[in-house]
Design a protein around this motif. Structure first.
Motif, PDB file in Angstrom:
ATOM      1  N   ARG A 216       0.663  -1.238  -0.066  1.00 40.92           N
ATOM      2  CA  ARG A 216       0.061   0.000   0.082  1.00 40.92           C
ATOM      3  C   ARG A 216       0.950   1.439   0.361  1.00 40.92           C
ATOM      4  O   ARG A 216       1.604   1.299   0.897  1.00 40.92           O
ATOM      5  CB  ARG A 216      -1.158   0.257   1.160  1.00 40.92           C
ATOM      6  CG  ARG A 216      -2.309  -0.920   0.926  1.00 40.92           C
ATOM      7  CD  ARG A 216      -3.195  -0.674   1.708  1.00 40.92           C
ATOM      8  NE  ARG A 216      -3.167   0.744   2.347  1.00 40.92           N
ATOM      9  CZ  ARG A 216      -4.871   1.419   2.499  1.00 40.92           C
ATOM     10  NH1 ARG A 216      -5.928   0.610   2.255  1.00 40.92           N
ATOM     11  NH2 ARG A 216      -5.200   2.046   2.779  1.00 40.92           N
ATOM     12  N   PRO A 217       0.668   1.892  -1.259  1.00 39.35           N
ATOM     13  CA  PRO A 217       1.197   3.180  -1.182  1.00 39.35           C
ATOM     14  C   PRO A 217       1.137   4.553  -0.084  1.00 39.35           C
ATOM     15  O   PRO A 217       2.028   4.841   1.029  1.00 39.35           O
ATOM     16  CB  PRO A 217       1.118   3.964  -1.964  1.00 39.35           C
ATOM     17  CG  PRO A 217       0.395   2.669  -3.105  1.00 39.35           C
ATOM     18  CD  PRO A 217      -0.282   1.629  -2.543  1.00 39.35           C
ATOM     19  N   ASP A 218       0.164   4.386   0.906  1.00 37.37           N
ATOM     20  CA  ASP A 218      -0.156   5.316   2.038  1.00 37.37           C
ATOM     21  C   ASP A 218       1.271   4.968   3.363  1.00 37.37           C
ATOM     22  O   ASP A 218       1.207   5.424   4.013  1.00 37.37           O
ATOM     23  CB  ASP A 218      -1.509   5.609   2.454  1.00 37.37           C
ATOM     24  CG  ASP A 218      -1.957   4.093   2.689  1.00 37.37           C
ATOM     25  OD1 ASP A 218      -1.797   3.152   1.960  1.00 37.37           O
ATOM     26  OD2 ASP A 218      -3.441   4.129   3.400  1.00 37.37           O
ATOM     27  N   ILE A 219       0.698   3.226   3.327  1.00 40.21           N
ATOM     28  CA  ILE A 219       1.492   2.722   4.822  1.00 40.21           C
ATOM     29  C   ILE A 219       3.564   3.280   4.287  1.00 40.21           C
ATOM     30  O   ILE A 219       3.792   3.486   5.393  1.00 40.21           O
ATOM     31  CB  ILE A 219       1.429   1.650   4.430  1.00 40.21           C
ATOM     32  CG1 ILE A 219       0.366   1.338   4.551  1.00 40.21           C
ATOM     33  CG2 ILE A 219       1.751   0.820   5.595  1.00 40.21           C
ATOM     34  CD1 ILE A 219      -0.601   0.328   5.090  1.00 40.21           C
ATOM     35  N   ARG A 220       3.393   3.406   3.085  1.00 37.39           N
ATOM     36  CA  ARG A 220       5.148   3.474   2.286  1.00 37.39           C
ATOM     37  C   ARG A 220       5.323   4.561   2.926  1.00 37.39           C
ATOM     38  O   ARG A 220       6.229   4.880   2.970  1.00 37.39           O
ATOM     39  CB  ARG A 220       5.283   2.628   1.211  1.00 37.39           C
ATOM     40  CG  ARG A 220       4.540   0.883   0.756  1.00 37.39           C
ATOM     41  CD  ARG A 220       4.649   0.874  -1.138  1.00 37.39           C
ATOM     42  NE  ARG A 220       6.125   1.417  -1.211  1.00 37.39           N
ATOM     43  CZ  ARG A 220       6.852   0.624  -1.699  1.00 37.39           C
ATOM     44  NH1 ARG A 220       7.061  -1.053  -0.682  1.00 37.39           N
ATOM     45  NH2 ARG A 220       7.903   0.946  -2.728  1.00 37.39           N
ATOM     46  N   ARG A 221       4.617   5.480   2.433  1.00 37.54           N
ATOM     47  CA  ARG A 221       4.367   7.132   2.269  1.00 37.54           C
ATOM     48  C   ARG A 221       4.680   7.254   3.683  1.00 37.54           C
ATOM     49  O   ARG A 221       5.824   7.970   4.519  1.00 37.54           O
ATOM     50  CB  ARG A 221       3.201   7.768   1.308  1.00 37.54           C
ATOM     51  CG  ARG A 221       3.827   9.058   1.419  1.00 37.54           C
ATOM     52  CD  ARG A 221       2.390  10.036   0.855  1.00 37.54           C
ATOM     53  NE  ARG A 221       1.555  10.069   1.788  1.00 37.54           N
ATOM     54  CZ  ARG A 221       0.789   9.565   1.788  1.00 37.54           C
ATOM     55  NH1 ARG A 221       0.311   8.547   0.379  1.00 37.54           N
ATOM     56  NH2 ARG A 221      -0.994   9.390   2.810  1.00 37.54           N
ATOM     57  N   ALA A 222       3.944   6.751   4.938  1.00 40.76           N
ATOM     58  CA  ALA A 222       4.171   6.982   6.035  1.00 40.76           C
ATOM     59  C   ALA A 222       5.239   6.906   6.798  1.00 40.76           C
ATOM     60  O   ALA A 222       5.983   7.170   7.345  1.00 40.76           O
ATOM     61  CB  ALA A 222       2.944   6.349   6.873  1.00 40.76           C
ATOM     62  N   GLU A 223       5.398   5.614   6.277  1.00 39.03           N
ATOM     63  CA  GLU A 223       7.212   5.290   6.649  1.00 39.03           C
ATOM     64  C   GLU A 223       8.355   5.993   6.402  1.00 39.03           C
ATOM     65  O   GLU A 223       9.193   6.281   7.129  1.00 39.03           O
ATOM     66  CB  GLU A 223       7.375   3.236   6.228  1.00 39.03           C
ATOM     67  CG  GLU A 223       8.663   2.809   7.087  1.00 39.03           C
ATOM     68  CD  GLU A 223       9.323   3.303   6.173  1.00 39.03           C
ATOM     69  OE1 GLU A 223      11.287   3.244   6.428  1.00 39.03           O
ATOM     70  OE2 GLU A 223       9.300   2.995   4.828  1.00 39.03           O
ATOM     71  N   ARG A 224       8.199   6.241   5.082  1.00 37.26           N
ATOM     72  CA  ARG A 224       9.280   7.445   4.771  1.00 37.26           C
ATOM     73  C   ARG A 224       9.106   8.562   5.966  1.00 37.26           C
ATOM     74  O   ARG A 224      10.299   9.156   5.411  1.00 37.26           O
ATOM     75  CB  ARG A 224       9.269   7.805   2.758  1.00 37.26           C
ATOM     76  CG  ARG A 224       9.319   6.549   2.616  1.00 37.26           C
ATOM     77  CD  ARG A 224      10.842   6.445   2.325  1.00 37.26           C
ATOM     78  NE  ARG A 224      11.380   5.692   3.420  1.00 37.26           N
ATOM     79  CZ  ARG A 224      11.996   5.482   4.031  1.00 37.26           C
ATOM     80  NH1 ARG A 224      13.210   6.433   3.594  1.00 37.26           N
ATOM     81  NH2 ARG A 224      13.016   4.692   5.099  1.00 37.26           N
ATOM     82  N   GLU A 225       7.875   8.896   5.907  1.00 35.38           N
ATOM     83  CA  GLU A 225       7.237  10.055   6.361  1.00 35.38           C
ATOM     84  C   GLU A 225       8.187   9.873   7.850  1.00 35.38           C
ATOM     85  O   GLU A 225       9.041  10.833   8.730  1.00 35.38           O
ATOM     86  CB  GLU A 225       6.052  10.573   7.693  1.00 35.38           C
ATOM     87  CG  GLU A 225       5.605  11.163   5.631  1.00 35.38           C
ATOM     88  CD  GLU A 225       5.982  12.326   5.287  1.00 35.38           C
ATOM     89  OE1 GLU A 225       6.496  13.360   5.747  1.00 35.38           O
ATOM     90  OE2 GLU A 225       5.553  12.565   3.875  1.00 35.38           O
ATOM     91  N   ILE A 226       8.311   8.571   8.704  1.00 39.39           N
ATOM     92  CA  ILE A 226       8.947   8.719  10.474  1.00 39.39           C
ATOM     93  C   ILE A 226      10.070   8.877   9.927  1.00 39.39           C
ATOM     94  O   ILE A 226      11.139   9.838  10.608  1.00 39.39           O
ATOM     95  CB  ILE A 226       8.805   7.679  10.345  1.00 39.39           C
ATOM     96  CG1 ILE A 226       6.866   6.726  10.756  1.00 39.39           C
ATOM     97  CG2 ILE A 226       9.529   6.868  12.006  1.00 39.39           C
ATOM     98  CD1 ILE A 226       7.206   5.574  10.962  1.00 39.39           C
ATOM     99  N   ALA A 227      10.847   8.511   8.374  1.00 38.14           N
ATOM    100  CA  ALA A 227      12.234   8.530   8.368  1.00 38.14           C
ATOM    101  C   ALA A 227      12.740   9.744   8.177  1.00 38.14           C
ATOM    102  O   ALA A 227      13.600  10.533   8.632  1.00 38.14           O
ATOM    103  CB  ALA A 227      12.654   7.591   6.915  1.00 38.14           C
ATOM    104  N   ALA A 228      12.347  10.833   7.181  1.00 37.52           N
ATOM    105  CA  ALA A 228      12.128  12.328   7.461  1.00 37.52           C
ATOM    106  C   ALA A 228      12.337  12.918   8.901  1.00 37.52           C
ATOM    107  O   ALA A 228      13.136  13.206   8.748  1.00 37.52           O
ATOM    108  CB  ALA A 228      11.205  12.896   6.671  1.00 37.52           C
ATOM    109  N   ALA A 229      11.122  12.254   9.680  1.00 35.81           N
ATOM    110  CA  ALA A 229      11.220  13.129  11.056  1.00 35.81           C
ATOM    111  C   ALA A 229      12.560  12.987  12.026  1.00 35.81           C
ATOM    112  O   ALA A 229      12.698  13.283  12.354  1.00 35.81           O
ATOM    113  CB  ALA A 229       9.581  13.239  11.502  1.00 35.81           C
ATOM    114  N   THR A 230      12.910  11.670  11.487  1.00 37.16           N
ATOM    115  CA  THR A 230      14.195  11.220  12.304  1.00 37.16           C
ATOM    116  C   THR A 230      15.166  12.425  12.252  1.00 37.16           C
ATOM    117  O   THR A 230      15.957  12.189  12.774  1.00 37.16           O
ATOM    118  CB  THR A 230      14.589   9.311  12.501  1.00 37.16           C
ATOM    119  OG1 THR A 230      12.479   8.722  13.234  1.00 37.16           O
ATOM    120  CG2 THR A 230      15.087   8.947  13.655  1.00 37.16           C
TER     121      THR A 230
END
Length: 501
Positions: free
Chosen positions: A304-318
């Motif tokens: 799912r792209p929205d889940i993959r996007r949410a995971e990338r947002e965590i990486a950016a925030a970290t």
């Protein structure tokens, strides 16, 4: 002490004090802040719905081209046209290119900045100014100056501030790719749903027209019996009322059909009149001709792209926590310039015109009234928010798949019963009409059966539509419409969009 270490110490001792400080900082430098770790979240081992075992057959439709299960050439063409012409998809692709440009720009901060400068000037000191006491008898003469040189500056990323910012921008770029894929998944589902809606309204209209023909025959029959003195005028009036009620339903279906055509035209980026001529050629509501594939709940995290996007947002925030943390430490840089300065163009390129500077500045925010720590706290809370959004997106995805599975299963069961009911009611209409013509029953029974048939036919079309919509919703919930293979987006995207590794 090893020979190599001795050599390094001697080399450092030969450096100027500022440069020595910079080299020592480089030797002990590190990237501060937390390193990103992909979040782990528990998912069910299997789908709860019992239908999940039934929808996985020997030859399921591939997830990336799920619409082929309907075996409908028109739908296949519409999907392709939407991929090529949809404006929302094009805007999502522009966003990907924009994010890629931002990443390139941010990555450039890791490299030195070099500038070229040149200047030609002529000045004259005032004879009556601050230098009037030393002015020559004839006054100061004007003087020219020719300057040509290079300036360079390079921030040494000792504590990883730039590295973390580049890391964050890279994650945002990958998130933009997932946004593109999310638009793609939604677009394919919307095209299919709208197409199914058009076919549904066409069948509703066809059912109404078929019932109108039957009801007109009944009206003719009542008029014949009235003329023969076998019945009253009431039967004629009732027959007309039933006929006009059915005819009145068609305009509402046409209004909805027109709206669906226009919506499909927007999705496909073309004129609605062109679509009408193609889709009106057939009014069959497509149904799947092969089994469907649900996969495992854990597959959602990969698909799912929205889940993959949410995971990338965590990486950016970290990564941004690290960038904020780096502000607690000093910044080091190397700056220098080299050029040619001369009062005469004739000596501009002589060795004696050479001028240069070299510096190693350091800046440290020793006191900021807590603003740096506050910013770290802000970035930490943003990371926690991104984590919660990721967990929520996973739970919502599981919910959508479970709902679609149940809806598909129950719609199929309901559709099977309605088909039997329609078949039985069609027979009942034929029998009661013969009985009425023979005078064995009154016209109310004919009206009841005709109304029941029309109602059940509409319910059957609605149930068939709902079953088809559930399939589309299932594949949308599974993130169907794209896949990753060798780092490329298959069956969906522009080659510029690559899969994040």
């Amino acid at each position: 002490m090893s020979e190599l270490m001795s050599f390094r110490v001697q080399a450092i001792r030969r450096l100027p004090a500022a440069t020595t400080l910079l080299v020592l900082a480089l030797l002990v430098g590190c990237t501060v802040g937390p390193d990103y770790e992909k979040p782990s979240i528990s998912t069910p081992d299997a789908w709860h719905s019992v239908i999940a075992n039934e929808v996985e057959g020997e030859a399921p439709a591939p997830l990336q081209t799920w619409w082929t299960i309907f075996n409908d050439p028109v739908l296949n063409e519409l999907i392709e046209e939407a991929r090529e012409s949809n404006l929302n998809l094009e805007m999502a692709l522009v966003n990907v290119r924009e994010a890629r440009a931002k990443l390139a720009m941010k990555g450039g901060a890791e490299l030195p900045e070099v500038g070229l400068s040149a200047n030609v000037s002529r000045t004259k000191v005032s004879d009556n100014g601050i230098l009037s006491q030393v002015a020559p008898a004839g006054g100061f003469s004007s003087q020219g100056l020719f300057v040509f040189g290079l300036d360079a500056a390079w921030e040494i990323d000792v504590f990883g501030r730039i590295t973390r910012e580049v890391e964050a921008e890279g994650a945002r770029y990958e998130a933009s790719i997932e946004d593109y894929r999310d638009v793609l998944v939604t677009l394919y589902a919307e095209v299919a749903l709208t197409y199914i809606e058009i076919r549904s309204y066409q069948e509703h209209i066809a059912n109404a027209q078929a019932n109108i023909k039957v009801q007109m025959d009944s009206l003719d029959l009542t008029e014949e019996r009235f003329n023969d003195g076998l019945t009253s005028e009431l039967d004629i009036v009732q027959a007309k009322s039933n006929l006009y009620t059915t005819e009145a339903a068609i305009p509402q279906f046409r209004i909805r059909l027109n709206a669906a055509y226009n919506r499909l035209a927007v999705l496909c980026g073309q004129d609605a009149s062109t679509l009408r001529s193609r889709i009106n050629a057939s009014s069959t509501l497509p149904l799947p001709d092969m089994e469907i594939e649900a996969g495992l709940p854990a597959d959602l995290l990969r698909q799912r792209p929205d889940i993959r996007r949410a995971e990338r947002e965590i990486a950016a925030a970290t990564a941004m926590i690290g960038a904020a943390t780096a502000e607690l430490y000093p910044r080091f840089a190397i700056q220098g310039s080299i050029g040619l300065d001369s009062r005469s163009i004739g000596t501009q390129f002589d060795a004696t015109s050479l001028a240069w500077t070299l510096a190693a500045p350091m800046h440290w925010n020793v006191f900021t009234a807590g603003r740096v720590q506050d910013n770290i706290d802000i970035k930490s809370e943003q990371q926690q928010k991104a984590m919660l959004e990721y967990r929520l997106s996973v739970l919502q995805a599981i919910e959508e798949v479970e709902n679609a599975l149940v809806s598909y299963n129950e719609s199929r069961i309901r559709l099977g019963h309605l088909k039997q009911a329609v078949k039985a009611t069609e027979t009942a209409v034929e029998l009661v009409t013969v009985q009425y013509d023979s005078g064995l029953t009154d016209f109310n029974n004919v009206l009841d059966m005709q109304r029941a048939l029309y109602e059940q036919q509409n319910k059957m079309v609605s149930s068939s539509t709902e079953a088809t919509r559930s399939i589309i919703a299932l594949y949308k919930a599974l993130g169907g419409g794209w896949m990753t293979l060798d780092g490329k987006v298959i069956a969906s995207a522009n080659p510029v969009v690559s899969s994040p590794q």
